[in-house]
Design a protein around this motif. Structure first.
Motif, mmCIF file in Angstrom:
data_model
loop_
_atom_site.group_PDB
_atom_site.id
_atom_site.type_symbol
_atom_site.label_atom_id
_atom_site.label_comp_id
_atom_site.label_asym_id
_atom_site.label_seq_id
_atom_site.Cartn_x
_atom_site.Cartn_y
_atom_site.Cartn_z
ATOM 1 N N MET A 1 -22.644 30.795 84.892
ATOM 2 C CA MET A 1 -23.594 32.040 85.278
ATOM 3 C C MET A 1 -23.796 32.468 84.281
ATOM 4 O O MET A 1 -23.291 32.769 83.106
ATOM 5 C CB MET A 1 -22.272 32.883 86.162
ATOM 6 N N LYS A 2 -25.206 33.334 84.329
ATOM 7 C CA LYS A 2 -25.793 34.102 83.255
ATOM 8 C C LYS A 2 -25.040 35.421 83.106
ATOM 9 O O LYS A 2 -24.734 36.049 84.175
ATOM 10 C CB LYS A 2 -27.137 34.209 83.619
ATOM 11 N N ALA A 3 -24.865 35.678 81.937
ATOM 12 C CA ALA A 3 -24.392 37.017 81.621
ATOM 13 C C ALA A 3 -25.180 38.254 82.103
ATOM 14 O O ALA A 3 -26.586 38.166 82.068
ATOM 15 C CB ALA A 3 -24.180 37.369 80.224
ATOM 16 N N ILE A 4 -24.697 39.409 82.457
ATOM 17 C CA ILE A 4 -25.571 40.489 83.107
ATOM 18 C C ILE A 4 -25.503 41.673 82.063
ATOM 19 O O ILE A 4 -24.280 42.030 81.653
ATOM 20 C CB ILE A 4 -24.932 41.057 84.399
ATOM 21 N N ASP A 5 -26.506 42.053 81.636
ATOM 22 C CA ASP A 5 -26.635 43.147 80.440
ATOM 23 C C ASP A 5 -26.577 44.270 81.328
ATOM 24 O O ASP A 5 -27.540 44.620 82.279
ATOM 25 C CB ASP A 5 -27.834 43.127 79.883
ATOM 26 N N LEU A 6 -25.629 45.396 81.186
ATOM 27 C CA LEU A 6 -25.732 46.537 81.634
ATOM 28 C C LEU A 6 -26.430 47.747 80.719
ATOM 29 O O LEU A 6 -26.122 47.852 79.607
ATOM 30 C CB LEU A 6 -24.304 47.249 81.982
ATOM 31 N N ASP A 7 -27.410 48.343 81.424
ATOM 32 C CA ASP A 7 -28.066 49.492 80.584
ATOM 33 C C ASP A 7 -27.083 50.658 80.984
ATOM 34 O O ASP A 7 -27.462 50.960 82.152
ATOM 35 C CB ASP A 7 -29.337 49.728 81.253
ATOM 36 N N LYS A 8 -26.228 51.120 80.509
ATOM 37 C CA LYS A 8 -25.293 52.215 80.569
ATOM 38 C C LYS A 8 -25.934 53.361 81.054
ATOM 39 O O LYS A 8 -25.507 54.269 82.279
ATOM 40 C CB LYS A 8 -24.097 52.278 79.591
ATOM 41 N N GLU A 9 -26.947 53.688 80.450
ATOM 42 C CA GLU A 9 -27.633 54.944 80.783
ATOM 43 C C GLU A 9 -28.441 54.812 82.086
ATOM 44 O O GLU A 9 -28.169 55.693 82.736
ATOM 45 C CB GLU A 9 -28.713 55.330 79.510
ATOM 46 N N GLN A 10 -28.854 53.721 82.425
ATOM 47 C CA GLN A 10 -29.589 53.734 83.604
ATOM 48 C C GLN A 10 -28.521 53.531 84.800
ATOM 49 O O GLN A 10 -28.658 54.298 85.897
ATOM 50 C CB GLN A 10 -30.410 52.567 83.772
ATOM 51 N N LEU A 11 -27.366 53.044 84.453
ATOM 52 C CA LEU A 11 -26.397 53.080 85.537
ATOM 53 C C LEU A 11 -25.922 54.174 85.797
ATOM 54 O O LEU A 11 -25.867 54.494 86.912
ATOM 55 C CB LEU A 11 -25.278 52.070 84.968
ATOM 56 N N VAL A 12 -25.505 54.902 84.777
ATOM 57 C CA VAL A 12 -25.122 56.496 84.957
ATOM 58 C C VAL A 12 -25.911 57.220 85.895
ATOM 59 O O VAL A 12 -25.609 57.838 86.758
ATOM 60 C CB VAL A 12 -24.775 57.083 83.722
ATOM 61 N N LYS A 13 -27.389 57.048 85.389
ATOM 62 C CA LYS A 13 -28.382 57.861 86.325
ATOM 63 C C LYS A 13 -28.490 57.536 87.905
ATOM 64 O O LYS A 13 -28.354 58.270 88.686
ATOM 65 C CB LYS A 13 -29.794 57.440 85.679
ATOM 66 N N ASP A 14 -28.193 56.194 87.888
ATOM 67 C CA ASP A 14 -28.234 55.722 89.409
ATOM 68 C C ASP A 14 -26.869 55.979 90.027
ATOM 69 O O ASP A 14 -26.879 56.464 91.290
ATOM 70 C CB ASP A 14 -28.113 54.061 89.258
ATOM 71 N N LEU A 15 -25.829 56.125 89.446
ATOM 72 C CA LEU A 15 -24.617 56.457 90.067
ATOM 73 C C LEU A 15 -24.684 57.992 90.212
ATOM 74 O O LEU A 15 -24.008 58.246 91.489
ATOM 75 C CB LEU A 15 -23.454 56.105 89.091
ATOM 76 N N VAL A 16 -25.008 58.373 89.628
ATOM 77 C CA VAL A 16 -25.263 60.180 89.778
ATOM 78 C C VAL A 16 -26.142 60.293 90.844
ATOM 79 O O VAL A 16 -25.577 61.154 91.981
ATOM 80 C CB VAL A 16 -25.786 60.929 88.610
ATOM 81 N N ASP A 17 -27.229 59.722 91.026
ATOM 82 C CA ASP A 17 -27.983 59.727 92.094
ATOM 83 C C ASP A 17 -27.250 59.269 93.433
ATOM 84 O O ASP A 17 -27.171 60.159 94.419
ATOM 85 C CB ASP A 17 -29.244 59.090 91.999
ATOM 86 N N PHE A 18 -26.775 58.397 93.320
ATOM 87 C CA PHE A 18 -26.123 57.606 94.592
ATOM 88 C C PHE A 18 -24.925 58.653 95.019
ATOM 89 O O PHE A 18 -24.903 59.104 96.402
ATOM 90 C CB PHE A 18 -25.319 56.411 94.398
ATOM 91 N N PHE A 19 -24.159 58.961 94.006
ATOM 92 C CA PHE A 19 -22.796 59.993 94.513
ATOM 93 C C PHE A 19 -23.187 61.379 94.815
ATOM 94 O O PHE A 19 -22.730 61.957 95.878
ATOM 95 C CB PHE A 19 -21.636 60.016 93.266
ATOM 96 N N CYS A 20 -24.285 61.923 94.116
ATOM 97 C CA CYS A 20 -24.716 63.172 94.571
ATOM 98 C C CYS A 20 -25.434 63.043 95.979
ATOM 99 O O CYS A 20 -25.167 63.921 96.791
ATOM 100 C CB CYS A 20 -25.907 63.610 93.634
ATOM 101 N N ARG A 21 -26.367 62.009 96.336
ATOM 102 C CA ARG A 21 -26.599 62.000 97.746
ATOM 103 C C ARG A 21 -25.536 61.860 98.780
ATOM 104 O O ARG A 21 -25.223 62.273 99.754
ATOM 105 C CB ARG A 21 -27.503 60.843 97.982
ATOM 106 N N ARG A 22 -24.289 60.929 98.368
ATOM 107 C CA ARG A 22 -23.352 60.585 99.297
ATOM 108 C C ARG A 22 -22.429 61.623 99.456
ATOM 109 O O ARG A 22 -21.790 62.016 100.324
ATOM 110 C CB ARG A 22 -22.316 59.484 98.384
ATOM 111 N N CYS A 23 -22.413 62.817 98.339
ATOM 112 C CA CYS A 23 -21.329 63.967 98.604
ATOM 113 C C CYS A 23 -22.327 65.274 99.089
ATOM 114 O O CYS A 23 -21.916 66.180 99.470
ATOM 115 C CB CYS A 23 -20.825 64.379 97.186
#
Length: 104
Positions: A1-23
């Motif tokens: 399986m190929k390793a997945i690189d996480l762009d932490k900055e983009q991940l945080v932006k996406d999570l903030v967007d998701f949870f703000c919408r969810r809340c």
């Protein structure tokens, strides 16, 4: 399986967007009570912090993950509580709402 690189900055932006919408923060307006805005922001910050802590954790799962989760929850709750100031008295968003409502 190929390793997945996480762009932490983009991940945080996406999570903030998701949870703000969810809340329900997209539904906030001049009629939303401040205690409700703060509660929604706090919950979004808590969820972002938990998720960031778990997703970015490296190594074996041990007691240290609980400390990391608690730390990230605190960091993101504080960031979100800072965002609440724009909705409070003299906040930029509150001024826009007041002008729109003819109170400014």
């Amino acid at each position: 399986m190929k390793a997945i690189d996480l762009d932490k900055e983009q991940l945080v932006k996406d999570l903030v967007d998701f949870f703000c919408r969810r809340c329900g923060l997209g539904d906030v307006n001049e009629n939303t009570p401040m205690h409700e805005i703060r509660a929604r922001l706090e919950k979004a910050g808590e969820m972002v912090g938990r998720t960031v802590a778990v997703v970015t954790h490296e190594g074996p799962i041990g007691a240290d993950i609980a400390l990391k989760i608690r730390h990230e929850e605190r960091v993101y709750k504080e960031r979100c509580s800072g965002a609440a100031r724009v909705c409070g008295p003299q906040g930029a968003l509150r001024r826009i709402w007041d002008e729109r409502a003819g109170r400014g």
